[in-house]
Design a protein around this motif. Sequence first.
Motif, mmCIF file in Angstrom:
data_model
loop_
_atom_site.group_PDB
_atom_site.id
_atom_site.type_symbol
_atom_site.label_atom_id
_atom_site.label_comp_id
_atom_site.label_asym_id
_atom_site.label_seq_id
_atom_site.Cartn_x
_atom_site.Cartn_y
_atom_site.Cartn_z
ATOM 1 N N ALA A 14 0.772 -1.279 0.043
ATOM 2 C CA ALA A 14 0.069 -0.099 -0.112
ATOM 3 C C ALA A 14 0.958 1.262 -0.100
ATOM 4 O O ALA A 14 0.607 2.061 -0.457
ATOM 5 C CB ALA A 14 -0.806 0.116 1.007
ATOM 6 N N LEU A 15 1.882 1.336 0.921
ATOM 7 C CA LEU A 15 2.748 2.294 0.886
ATOM 8 C C LEU A 15 3.511 2.667 -0.379
ATOM 9 O O LEU A 15 3.746 3.800 -0.789
ATOM 10 C CB LEU A 15 3.848 2.093 1.976
ATOM 11 C CG LEU A 15 4.955 3.371 2.161
ATOM 12 C CD1 LEU A 15 4.255 4.431 2.435
ATOM 13 C CD2 LEU A 15 5.850 2.768 3.233
ATOM 14 N N MET A 16 4.050 1.477 -1.217
ATOM 15 C CA MET A 16 4.762 1.544 -2.293
ATOM 16 C C MET A 16 3.612 2.338 -3.420
ATOM 17 O O MET A 16 4.072 3.145 -4.204
ATOM 18 C CB MET A 16 5.085 0.275 -2.968
ATOM 19 C CG MET A 16 6.013 -0.555 -2.493
ATOM 20 S SD MET A 16 6.161 -2.063 -3.172
ATOM 21 C CE MET A 16 6.567 -3.343 -1.852
ATOM 22 N N LYS A 17 2.443 1.647 -3.422
ATOM 23 C CA LYS A 17 1.508 2.423 -4.312
ATOM 24 C C LYS A 17 1.351 3.888 -4.341
ATOM 25 O O LYS A 17 1.312 4.593 -5.308
ATOM 26 C CB LYS A 17 -0.050 1.512 -4.247
ATOM 27 C CG LYS A 17 -1.096 1.978 -5.356
ATOM 28 C CD LYS A 17 -2.052 1.366 -5.023
ATOM 29 C CE LYS A 17 -3.371 1.723 -6.041
ATOM 30 N NZ LYS A 17 -3.624 3.187 -6.205
ATOM 31 N N ASP A 18 0.885 4.191 -3.032
ATOM 32 C CA ASP A 18 0.787 5.619 -2.835
ATOM 33 C C ASP A 18 1.951 6.444 -2.905
ATOM 34 O O ASP A 18 1.735 7.548 -3.830
ATOM 35 C CB ASP A 18 0.597 5.895 -1.281
ATOM 36 C CG ASP A 18 -0.919 5.562 -0.705
ATOM 37 O OD1 ASP A 18 -1.697 5.065 -1.536
ATOM 38 O OD2 ASP A 18 -1.106 5.659 0.478
ATOM 39 N N GLN A 19 3.445 6.025 -2.551
ATOM 40 C CA GLN A 19 4.427 6.792 -3.308
ATOM 41 C C GLN A 19 4.614 6.764 -4.704
ATOM 42 O O GLN A 19 4.857 7.908 -5.436
ATOM 43 C CB GLN A 19 5.575 6.264 -2.477
ATOM 44 C CG GLN A 19 5.661 6.410 -0.908
ATOM 45 C CD GLN A 19 7.027 6.591 -0.264
ATOM 46 O OE1 GLN A 19 7.919 6.371 -0.866
ATOM 47 N NE2 GLN A 19 6.949 6.806 0.723
ATOM 48 N N VAL A 20 4.363 5.947 -5.422
ATOM 49 C CA VAL A 20 4.299 5.801 -6.685
ATOM 50 C C VAL A 20 3.309 6.517 -7.350
ATOM 51 O O VAL A 20 3.446 7.475 -8.305
ATOM 52 C CB VAL A 20 4.129 4.189 -7.328
ATOM 53 C CG1 VAL A 20 4.044 4.508 -8.894
ATOM 54 C CG2 VAL A 20 5.537 3.536 -6.900
#
Length: 701
Positions: free
Chosen positions: A75-81
């Motif tokens: 989830a953190l990856m998706k938000d940052q991307v």
Amino acid sequence: MTNSALPTQQDLHKLLKTHFGYDGFRPNQQEIIESICNGQDALVIMPTGGGKSMCFQLPALALDGVALVISPLIALMKDQVDALRANGIKAAYYNSTQPPEEMQKVLSDLQHNALDLIYVAPESLQLLDPVLSTIKISLIAIDEAHCISSWGHDFRPAYTQLGYLKRRYPETPLVALTATADRSTQDDIAQQLSIPQAKKYISSFDRPNLYLDVRPGQKRNEQILDFLEDHPFESGIIYCLSRKSTENLAAKLKSNGHNAAAYHAGMSAEQRSKVQEDFINDTTPIICATIAFGMGIDKSNVRWVIHYNMPKNLEGYYQEIGRAGRDGLPSHTVLFYSYADTMQLRQFIDGAKNADYQMAKLDRMQQYAEALSCRRKVLINYFGEFLSQDCGNCDICKNAPAYFDGTVLTQKVLSGVARMQQKEAMGTVIDVLRGSQNAQVYDKGYQNIKTYGAAKDVSWRDLQQYVIQMINQGLLEIRFRESGRLLLTPLSKEVLYDGKKIQLAKPSKEKAKPITKERKPKKPKGSLFEKLRELRAELAREANVAAYIVFSDASLKDMEDQEPVTQKQFLDIQGVGQAKMEKYGADFLKLIKEHLNKPKPKSGSKTYLETKNLIQQGLSLEEIAETRKLTIGSVYNHLIKLHEEGMEIDFYQFIQPVEVKQVHDAILKVADPDKLKSFYEFFKEEMPYWKIRLALFLKGK
């Protein structure tokens, strides 16, 4: 950048403004970024909301190749991307939950140098190995690096394998980043990642925008309902110790008209994903959760965090409250404390791995909850940063207990610690100071030191509380991994040798009372801020991203304050770079112009004439703005218009002559006198935009 030359400071500032919309770096950021660009390894300890991600995202743009970012949560990856793409940056993430065609597209982009950054979980890293060996890696970033440490508060086995990265890419800079890590954890991280010589960058742990509030644990539900009355329409998280508590509390809040949801590990992955998505998109503003929630959320507009139960250590507590106020705006944290909570946590810890270590951490957490001195001092001191001034923004500072001059008593305790050669834990120190005649004291010969019995007139319990206060004030340090022994600090030497005075709080026999609630003025419906929020939500839904990825609350507040109506003015807003200007500028500028040029009232009179009538009735600018649901800046614009049409206005009823002079004197001192924001920052954000505009207008008359 595409050339192989090292980026200059000018290059870095240009990238910062173009892609992220900021005019300057936060503390430590520029030094860290420059060191990475120079090929050096780094260990970055920076609090949540302090700008950790920028430390590797900007070098990724400045250097040739692709940055490899190891991140623990999808989830953190998706938000940052999503956030990077919104800023015009080529980023992607790779994990086993993606459809095969999406995974293939990422691999293809990676092979063809079409990415600046690639995010991957440590468990999926080996799947990328074949491609990574064929491309240039500009840097390696290990985010949430405390997961690598068995001493950390979030042990993650897959992280322990990451040490091979530095051995495999010895010339590639590696940066490890985390929000919370004590000295033991810092050393463990550097050792396991094979970067023992990495320079440590430890930013201030102070988050001055967070109000720290500890309340007694009685009638928690009622206290929370009262709290929510004062914080309508705001996003917040309530952390509970058990899954059942999250469900019961969410049901209680819903039955009282609040839009709340529960979140815990017992729910299905689909359920958890839906709750998290609704929270990120502002659909469900209140989440009642176990600590499983929040680590993967980069949501910047969480306005409050409540701990229904006491956490088991200060690292976890600090990280959880750090999810509030990441946009820098004022935010509230509440910790409910009861002795029953500590007993339950002790049962959880008993028999666990590193039980003694965990128990010492819990003791420190309990000391924070029971503190009678400034809470921010306690929290910041714990992380090795010693503050000498009280913060003025916690419940203790707002409702101070009774204090007395405790300098002599403090000197006795510090001297005792020194004479015991800083080898003993708190219990032994207290026994010696009180002249106890037990075997442990006599076996070590402590009955012969000068401070034996020096505090025999103070009860054991009271002396314990005073020593805890000394620890909380940064006069003593506990070494948890060394049997909890007490050590002197730089501040303690000032007390012993330089005459520094110490105030101690008298231990209270009564339970602490909740602080007096301060009701905050609510944003009127129809205000520019609310309209901007609605537009942001609409654009976020269309783009299928979280609302804060479009713009943070801090950016919206800056728009409300500055009221930009041109592209040039819009680029001056915090968080607006070229990419967001091109993507969202037209929509937001149109809304702001429409708000500032409201249609004429049915009577046919001009809208600014309504402001004239209210002035003549004796209303203040703030009252006019509230009554007419306008910003204070709009009311100021009406004043100028009325003045230009011949109305006699005494502007000095709204601004002091000394303030006009201050603004005039600042013209030669500010960075850019053509920008209101330069004046705003020069006055440390304490003089509002409307007053700066008015002062400049009056000087131009």
